[in-house]
Motif scaffolding. Structure first.
Motif, PDB file in Angstrom:
ATOM      1  N   SER A  71      11.505   4.351  40.522  1.00  0.00           N
ATOM      2  CA  SER A  71      12.643   3.901  39.714  1.00  0.00           C
ATOM      3  C   SER A  71      12.435   4.230  38.243  1.00  0.00           C
ATOM      4  CB  SER A  71      12.861   2.399  39.876  1.00  0.00           C
ATOM      5  OG  SER A  71      13.164   2.091  41.213  1.00  0.00           O
ATOM      6  N   ILE A  72      11.249   3.984  37.735  1.00  0.00           N
ATOM      7  CA  ILE A  72      10.959   4.294  36.332  1.00  0.00           C
ATOM      8  C   ILE A  72      11.031   5.803  36.099  1.00  0.00           C
ATOM      9  CG2 ILE A  72       9.141   4.280  34.575  1.00  0.00           C
ATOM     10  CD1 ILE A  72       8.326   1.528  35.663  1.00  0.00           C
ATOM     11  N   GLY A  73      10.479   6.568  37.008  1.00  0.00           N
ATOM     12  CA  GLY A  73      10.542   8.028  36.879  1.00  0.00           C
ATOM     13  C   GLY A  73      11.969   8.538  36.907  1.00  0.00           C
ATOM     14  N   SER A  74      12.780   7.988  37.789  1.00  0.00           N
ATOM     15  CA  SER A  74      14.191   8.385  37.860  1.00  0.00           C
ATOM     16  C   SER A  74      14.931   8.021  36.577  1.00  0.00           C
ATOM     17  CB  SER A  74      14.878   7.725  39.049  1.00  0.00           C
ATOM     18  OG  SER A  74      14.285   8.140  40.253  1.00  0.00           O
ATOM     19  N   ALA A  75      14.642   6.845  36.050  1.00  0.00           N
ATOM     20  CA  ALA A  75      15.285   6.423  34.807  1.00  0.00           C
ATOM     21  C   ALA A  75      14.898   7.339  33.653  1.00  0.00           C
ATOM     22  CB  ALA A  75      14.907   4.977  34.492  1.00  0.00           C
ATOM     23  N   LYS A  76      13.634   7.745  33.595  1.00  0.00           N
ATOM     24  CA  LYS A  76      13.196   8.663  32.547  1.00  0.00           C
ATOM     25  C   LYS A  76      13.875  10.024  32.694  1.00  0.00           C
ATOM     26  CE  LYS A  76       8.681   6.822  31.331  1.00  0.00           C
ATOM     27  NZ  LYS A  76       7.262   7.142  31.179  1.00  0.00           N
ATOM     28  N   LEU A  77      14.017  10.492  33.919  1.00  0.00           N
ATOM     29  CA  LEU A  77      14.676  11.776  34.165  1.00  0.00           C
ATOM     30  C   LEU A  77      16.143  11.730  33.742  1.00  0.00           C
ATOM     31  CD1 LEU A  77      14.532  14.648  35.302  1.00  0.00           C
ATOM     32  CD2 LEU A  77      15.144  13.692  37.526  1.00  0.00           C
ATOM     33  N   VAL A  78      16.831  10.687  34.095  1.00  0.00           N
ATOM     34  CA  VAL A  78      18.237  10.544  33.714  1.00  0.00           C
ATOM     35  C   VAL A  78      18.358  10.448  32.197  1.00  0.00           C
ATOM     36  CG1 VAL A  78      20.209   8.967  33.801  1.00  0.00           C
ATOM     37  CG2 VAL A  78      18.986   9.559  35.900  1.00  0.00           C
ATOM     38  N   SER A  79      17.474   9.708  31.568  1.00  0.00           N
ATOM     39  CA  SER A  79      17.492   9.589  30.110  1.00  0.00           C
ATOM     40  C   SER A  79      17.276  10.941  29.452  1.00  0.00           C
ATOM     41  CB  SER A  79      16.411   8.611  29.664  1.00  0.00           C
ATOM     42  OG  SER A  79      16.311   8.595  28.264  1.00  0.00           O
ATOM     43  N   TRP A  80      16.335  11.721  29.950  1.00  0.00           N
ATOM     44  CA  TRP A  80      16.065  13.052  29.404  1.00  0.00           C
ATOM     45  C   TRP A  80      17.276  13.964  29.570  1.00  0.00           C
ATOM     46  CZ3 TRP A  80      15.686  17.927  31.717  1.00  0.00           C
ATOM     47  CH2 TRP A  80      15.171  18.932  30.911  1.00  0.00           C
ATOM     48  N   CYS A  81      17.915  13.920  30.738  1.00  0.00           N
ATOM     49  CA  CYS A  81      19.107  14.752  30.974  1.00  0.00           C
ATOM     50  C   CYS A  81      20.235  14.380  30.029  1.00  0.00           C
ATOM     51  CB  CYS A  81      19.569  14.626  32.428  1.00  0.00           C
ATOM     52  SG  CYS A  81      18.468  15.396  33.611  1.00  0.00           S
ATOM     53  N   LEU A  82      20.455  13.104  29.826  1.00  0.00           N
ATOM     54  CA  LEU A  82      21.503  12.670  28.902  1.00  0.00           C
ATOM     55  C   LEU A  82      21.185  13.085  27.472  1.00  0.00           C
ATOM     56  CD1 LEU A  82      22.316   9.126  30.306  1.00  0.00           C
ATOM     57  CD2 LEU A  82      23.678  11.215  30.529  1.00  0.00           C
ATOM     58  N   ASP A  83      19.917  13.016  27.098  1.00  0.00           N
ATOM     59  CA  ASP A  83      19.516  13.424  25.758  1.00  0.00           C
ATOM     60  C   ASP A  83      19.743  14.917  25.558  1.00  0.00           C
ATOM     61  OD1 ASP A  83      18.355  12.971  23.175  1.00  0.00           O
ATOM     62  OD2 ASP A  83      16.532  13.945  23.924  1.00  0.00           O
ATOM     63  N   ARG A  84      19.428  15.717  26.562  1.00  0.00           N
ATOM     64  CA  ARG A  84      19.639  17.168  26.469  1.00  0.00           C
ATOM     65  C   ARG A  84      21.127  17.483  26.367  1.00  0.00           C
ATOM     66  NH1 ARG A  84      16.675  20.198  24.404  1.00  0.00           N
ATOM     67  NH2 ARG A  84      17.505  21.940  25.548  1.00  0.00           N
ATOM     68  N   ARG A  85      21.947  16.765  27.096  1.00  0.00           N
ATOM     69  CA  ARG A  85      23.392  16.993  27.040  1.00  0.00           C
ATOM     70  C   ARG A  85      23.919  16.661  25.651  1.00  0.00           C
ATOM     71  NH1 ARG A  85      27.230  13.506  30.751  1.00  0.00           N
ATOM     72  NH2 ARG A  85      26.592  12.012  29.183  1.00  0.00           N
ATOM     73  N   GLY A  86      23.424  15.577  25.067  1.00  0.00           N
ATOM     74  CA  GLY A  86      23.829  15.206  23.710  1.00  0.00           C
ATOM     75  C   GLY A  86      23.368  16.227  22.684  1.00  0.00           C
ATOM     76  N   GLU A  87      22.159  16.742  22.847  1.00  0.00           N
ATOM     77  CA  GLU A  87      21.644  17.765  21.932  1.00  0.00           C
ATOM     78  C   GLU A  87      22.478  19.036  22.018  1.00  0.00           C
ATOM     79  OE1 GLU A  87      19.605  19.609  19.041  1.00  0.00           O
ATOM     80  OE2 GLU A  87      19.383  17.514  19.616  1.00  0.00           O
ATOM     81  N   SER A  88      22.873  19.396  23.229  1.00  0.00           N
ATOM     82  CA  SER A  88      23.711  20.581  23.414  1.00  0.00           C
ATOM     83  C   SER A  88      25.063  20.395  22.737  1.00  0.00           C
ATOM     84  CB  SER A  88      23.902  20.850  24.905  1.00  0.00           C
ATOM     85  OG  SER A  88      24.756  21.946  25.098  1.00  0.00           O
ATOM     86  N   ALA A  89      25.629  19.213  22.848  1.00  0.00           N
ATOM     87  CA  ALA A  89      26.914  18.932  22.205  1.00  0.00           C
ATOM     88  C   ALA A  89      26.777  18.987  20.686  1.00  0.00           C
ATOM     89  CB  ALA A  89      27.433  17.568  22.644  1.00  0.00           C
ATOM     90  N   ARG A  90      25.682  18.442  20.142  1.00  0.00           N
ATOM     91  CA  ARG A  90      25.473  18.495  18.692  1.00  0.00           C
ATOM     92  C   ARG A  90      25.279  19.925  18.226  1.00  0.00           C
ATOM     93  NH1 ARG A  90      22.742  13.781  19.988  1.00  0.00           N
ATOM     94  NH2 ARG A  90      20.731  14.819  20.211  1.00  0.00           N
ATOM     95  N   HIS A  91      24.561  20.731  19.004  1.00  0.00           N
ATOM     96  CA  HIS A  91      24.349  22.138  18.651  1.00  0.00           C
ATOM     97  C   HIS A  91      25.674  22.888  18.644  1.00  0.00           C
ATOM     98  CE1 HIS A  91      22.137  25.842  18.227  1.00  0.00           C
ATOM     99  NE2 HIS A  91      22.804  26.353  19.245  1.00  0.00           N
TER     100      HIS A  91
END
Length: 94
Positions: free
Chosen positions: A18-38
């Motif tokens: 569960s913790i690993g899945s939460a970290k993965l989802v958090s990382w994916c959301l962060d990358r999506r936000g970074e792409s939008a900012r770029h």
């Protein structure tokens, strides 16, 4: 006696997954936000460049010709439009 230990191990495994899945989802959301900012930064840069060109009365064709001649890569643009060929030839004659 082994059932409580097995239950604890299974519970620990569930928590770890569960913790690993939460970290993965958090990382994916962060990358999506970074792409939008770029993308937003790129759009701002392009809008500013177009505004600066509009102030100077340059057309898109003039800018493309200038960039092609300046970078010495006018071969592709010369094939597309005759005015680019003329501009390229004029600059190399001088």
């Amino acid at each position: 006696m082994t059932e409580p230990a097995l239950a604890f191990v299974l519970l620990a495994a569930i928590v770890a997954v569960s913790i690993g899945s939460a970290k993965l989802v958090s990382w994916c959301l962060d990358r999506r936000g970074e792409s939008a900012r770029h993308s937003a930064r790129e759009a701002d840069f392009i809008a500013q460049a177009r505004a600066e060109l509009a102030v100077t009365d340059w057309t898109a064709e003039e800018e493309a010709a200038f960039q092609a001649v300046r970078s010495q890569q006018g071969k592709h643009l010369r094939a597309l439009r005759p005015e680019f060929r003329q501009l390229f030839e004029e600059t190399h004659r001088a």
